[in-house]
Design an enzyme around this catalytic site. Structure first.
Site, PDB file in Angstrom:
ATOM      1  N   ALA A 125       0.811  -1.220   0.000  1.00 46.02           N
ATOM      2  CA  ALA A 125       0.000   0.000   0.000  1.00 46.02           C
ATOM      3  C   ALA A 125       0.844   1.269   0.000  1.00 46.02           C
ATOM      4  O   ALA A 125       0.303   2.370   0.080  1.00 46.02           O
ATOM      5  CB  ALA A 125      -0.943  -0.003   1.206  1.00 46.02           C
ATOM      6  N   SER A 178      -4.873 -10.061 -12.701  1.00 53.09           N
ATOM      7  CA  SER A 178      -4.605  -9.294 -13.907  1.00 53.09           C
ATOM      8  C   SER A 178      -5.260 -10.037 -15.063  1.00 53.09           C
ATOM      9  O   SER A 178      -5.361 -11.270 -15.045  1.00 53.09           O
ATOM     10  CB  SER A 178      -3.084  -9.233 -14.125  1.00 53.09           C
ATOM     11  N   ILE A 217      -1.665   1.467  -6.982  1.00 53.55           N
ATOM     12  CA  ILE A 217      -3.095   1.231  -6.789  1.00 53.55           C
ATOM     13  C   ILE A 217      -3.415   0.986  -5.310  1.00 53.55           C
ATOM     14  O   ILE A 217      -4.471   1.402  -4.815  1.00 53.55           O
ATOM     15  CB  ILE A 217      -3.513   0.027  -7.667  1.00 53.55           C
ATOM     16  N   TYR A 246       4.827 -14.047 -14.381  1.00 54.14           N
ATOM     17  CA  TYR A 246       3.768 -13.128 -13.931  1.00 54.14           C
ATOM     18  C   TYR A 246       2.391 -13.697 -14.289  1.00 54.14           C
ATOM     19  O   TYR A 246       1.488 -13.750 -13.444  1.00 54.14           O
ATOM     20  CB  TYR A 246       3.958 -11.762 -14.594  1.00 54.14           C
TER      21      TYR A 246
HETATM   22  N1  LIG Z   1      -1.080  -1.336 -13.055  1.00 59.63           N
HETATM   23  C1  LIG Z   1      -1.703  -2.223 -13.803  1.00 59.63           C
HETATM   24  O1  LIG Z   1      -2.034  -1.965 -14.955  1.00 59.63           O
HETATM   25  C2  LIG Z   1      -2.043  -3.569 -13.259  1.00 59.63           C
HETATM   26  C3  LIG Z   1      -2.686  -4.470 -14.102  1.00 59.63           C
HETATM   27  C4  LIG Z   1      -3.031  -5.715 -13.615  1.00 59.63           C
HETATM   28  C5  LIG Z   1      -2.755  -6.038 -12.315  1.00 59.63           C
HETATM   29  N2  LIG Z   1      -2.112  -5.154 -11.506  1.00 59.63           N
HETATM   30  C6  LIG Z   1      -1.845  -5.557 -10.131  1.00 59.63           C
HETATM   31  O2  LIG Z   1      -2.190  -4.517  -9.250  1.00 59.63           O
HETATM   32  C7  LIG Z   1      -1.398  -4.637  -8.052  1.00 59.63           C
HETATM   33  C8  LIG Z   1      -0.795  -3.281  -7.712  1.00 59.63           C
HETATM   34  O3  LIG Z   1       0.130  -2.937  -8.727  1.00 59.63           O
HETATM   35  P1  LIG Z   1       0.418  -1.425  -9.163  1.00 59.63           P
HETATM   36  O4  LIG Z   1       0.011  -1.301 -10.570  1.00 59.63           O
HETATM   37  O5  LIG Z   1      -0.099  -0.485  -8.157  1.00 59.63           O
HETATM   38  O6  LIG Z   1       2.020  -1.444  -9.175  1.00 59.63           O
HETATM   39  P2  LIG Z   1       3.080  -0.654  -8.292  1.00 59.63           P
HETATM   40  O7  LIG Z   1       2.824   0.793  -8.386  1.00 59.63           O
HETATM   41  O8  LIG Z   1       4.394  -1.191  -8.703  1.00 59.63           O
HETATM   42  O9  LIG Z   1       2.715  -1.109  -6.814  1.00 59.63           O
HETATM   43  C9  LIG Z   1       2.998  -2.397  -6.359  1.00 59.63           C
HETATM   44  C10 LIG Z   1       3.102  -2.331  -4.863  1.00 59.63           C
HETATM   45  O10 LIG Z   1       3.458  -3.641  -4.376  1.00 59.63           O
HETATM   46  C11 LIG Z   1       4.533  -3.461  -3.503  1.00 59.63           C
HETATM   47  N3  LIG Z   1       5.374  -4.656  -3.371  1.00 59.63           N
HETATM   48  C12 LIG Z   1       6.116  -5.262  -4.314  1.00 59.63           C
HETATM   49  N4  LIG Z   1       6.774  -6.302  -3.784  1.00 59.63           N
HETATM   50  C13 LIG Z   1       6.416  -6.357  -2.483  1.00 59.63           C
HETATM   51  C14 LIG Z   1       6.750  -7.190  -1.405  1.00 59.63           C
HETATM   52  N5  LIG Z   1       7.609  -8.214  -1.550  1.00 59.63           N
HETATM   53  N6  LIG Z   1       6.189  -6.968  -0.195  1.00 59.63           N
HETATM   54  C15 LIG Z   1       5.335  -5.942  -0.017  1.00 59.63           C
HETATM   55  N7  LIG Z   1       4.996  -5.089  -1.001  1.00 59.63           N
HETATM   56  C16 LIG Z   1       5.535  -5.304  -2.216  1.00 59.63           C
HETATM   57  C17 LIG Z   1       5.332  -2.296  -4.034  1.00 59.63           C
HETATM   58  O11 LIG Z   1       6.184  -1.813  -3.031  1.00 59.63           O
HETATM   59  P3  LIG Z   1       7.479  -0.911  -3.407  1.00 59.63           P
HETATM   60  O12 LIG Z   1       6.906   0.451  -3.590  1.00 59.63           O
HETATM   61  O13 LIG Z   1       8.340  -1.079  -2.204  1.00 59.63           O
HETATM   62  O14 LIG Z   1       8.067  -1.473  -4.660  1.00 59.63           O
HETATM   63  C18 LIG Z   1       4.197  -1.362  -4.399  1.00 59.63           C
HETATM   64  O15 LIG Z   1       3.732  -0.649  -3.271  1.00 59.63           O
HETATM   65  C19 LIG Z   1      -0.360  -5.722  -8.331  1.00 59.63           C
HETATM   66  O16 LIG Z   1      -0.791  -6.949  -7.765  1.00 59.63           O
HETATM   67  C20 LIG Z   1      -0.381  -5.831  -9.840  1.00 59.63           C
HETATM   68  O17 LIG Z   1       0.013  -7.101 -10.313  1.00 59.63           O
HETATM   69  C21 LIG Z   1      -1.753  -3.917 -11.941  1.00 59.63           C
END
Ligand SMILES: NC(=O)c1ccc[n+]([C@@H]2O[C@H](COP(=O)([O-])OP(=O)(O)OC[C@H]3O[C@@H](n4cnc5c(N)ncnc54)[C@H](OP(=O)(O)O)[C@@H]3O)[C@@H](O)[C@H]2O)c1
Length: 285
Positions: A22, A138, A26, A164
């Site tokens: 968080a 996703s 997102i 992934y």
């Molecule tokens: N954006 C899209 O278009 C999209 C599409 C499909 C699915 N999703 C899914 O949506 C979710 C959120 O992604 P997002 O788009 O918001 O990407 P993001 O901005 O990269 O955020 C991902 C978050 O997960 C955290 N994280 C990664 N590894 C972790 C770990 N080992 N322990 C705890 N936290 C961890 C990151 O922390 P750090 O800040 O420390 O890296 C970051 O806060 C993910 O599950 C992603 O697969 C996103």
């Protein structure tokens, strides 16, 4: 039909929501919106300094806790030390198409972040969950190929995007089997899946798919990306719901209950996957 927006969030006073990952993207928007409508929000993040900076100025009732979902020792320590009940768990933390690496337990880092960690965390917190588990997948789960004998990518060649896709298929099946188990146990807790469509975040920074962030008609802002999570977490959706944007290919738009890919609807594979994961992680048997 009117499009659902965050303006339609119910008052969440008295509800506790735990969101992983968080500290950015997102997850951060989801946390901010739920805190805005009165929930007590626990933002779990692997980098607390970054999370502190990201939440400076955020309003409402929230606190930050350390949790690295890829590190199963961190997940277990978090579950042990977390006080009290949680109404809603949102398994949001994720990484995409990262280079091959292993966790302190020797597990594949990408699969551990996206699947093994949420599996263990959910199982450990389940006795204290009162309402629902929202797991973030996703649309790429539709391309996922699971090998139940090689969940940890030791026998197969590591390909970041394929890992992934598989991990996101695994969480859809995890959610399906979790709902089956909850129903069989007579529990009122629900298990649902949300996917953000394509939202402009840092997720794609390691991937050749980062090109999508430069195609405005394919990608939505992070606030829209959070809507399916907010809808799945707060609306009266049935167990097993798969919530995503209503636009073409579910890339953009407003939340709607959709259908996961065929492989994500197979209860036999879901049961086998659960047992294989429980054996691998030592949790959830
Ligand atoms: N954006 C899209 O278009 C999209 C599409 C499909 C699915 N999703 C899914 O949506 C979710 C959120 O992604 P997002 O788009 O918001 O990407 P993001 O901005 O990269 O955020 C991902 C978050 O997960 C955290 N994280 C990664 N590894 C972790 C770990 N080992 N322990 C705890 N936290 C961890 C990151 O922390 P750090 O800040 O420390 O890296 C970051 O806060 C993910 O599950 C992603 O697969 C996103």
């Amino acid at each position: 039909m009117a499009k659902w927006t965050a303006d339609q969030l119910p008052v969440m006073t008295g509800r506790t929501v735990l969101i992983t990952g968080a500290g950015g993207g997102i997850g951060l928007v989801t946390a901010r919106e739920l805190a805005r409508v009165g929930a007590h929000v626990v933002l779990a993040a692997r980098d607390l300094d970054k999370a502190r900076r990201a939440t400076a100025g955020m309003r409402g009732d929230f606190d930050l806790r350390h949790l690295d979902v890829a590190d199963l020792d961190s997940v277990r320590a978090f579950a042990r030390s977390y006080p009290g009940d949680i109404d809603i768990l949102i398994n949001n933390a994720g990484v995409m198409d990262i280079p091959a690496a292993r966790t302190p337990q020797g597990l594949d880092l990408q699969t551990a972040t996206n699947y093994f960690g949420p599996f263990v965390l959910t199982n450990l917190l389940l006795p204290r969950l009162t309402d629902r588990v929202v797991t973030v997948s996703s649309q790429l789960h539709r391309f996922g190929r699971l090998d139940l004998d090689d969940l940890d990518w030791r026998a197969r060649r590591y390909r970041g995007l394929a890992v992934y896709e598989s991990s996101k298929l695994a969480v859809v099946l995890f959610s399906l089997e979790l709902q089956r188990r909850l129903t069989a146990a007579g529990s009122r807790v629900r298990s649902v899946v949300a996917h953000p469509g394509v939202a402009r975040t840092g997720l794609v920074k390691h991937s050749k798919l980062d090109v999508v962030n430069r195609l405005p008609f394919l990608v939505q802002d992070v606030e829209h990306g959070a809507l399916p999570l907010l809808y799945a977490a707060t609306q009266d959706v049935p167990g097993n719901a798969y919530v995503g944007p209503d636009g073409l290919f579910s890339f953009t738009g407003h939340p709607l209950i959709r259908r996961p890919g065929r492989a994500g609807r197979n209860p036999v594979v879901a049961g086998r996957l659960w047992r294989a994961t429980a054996a691998l992680t030592g949790t959830g048997a």
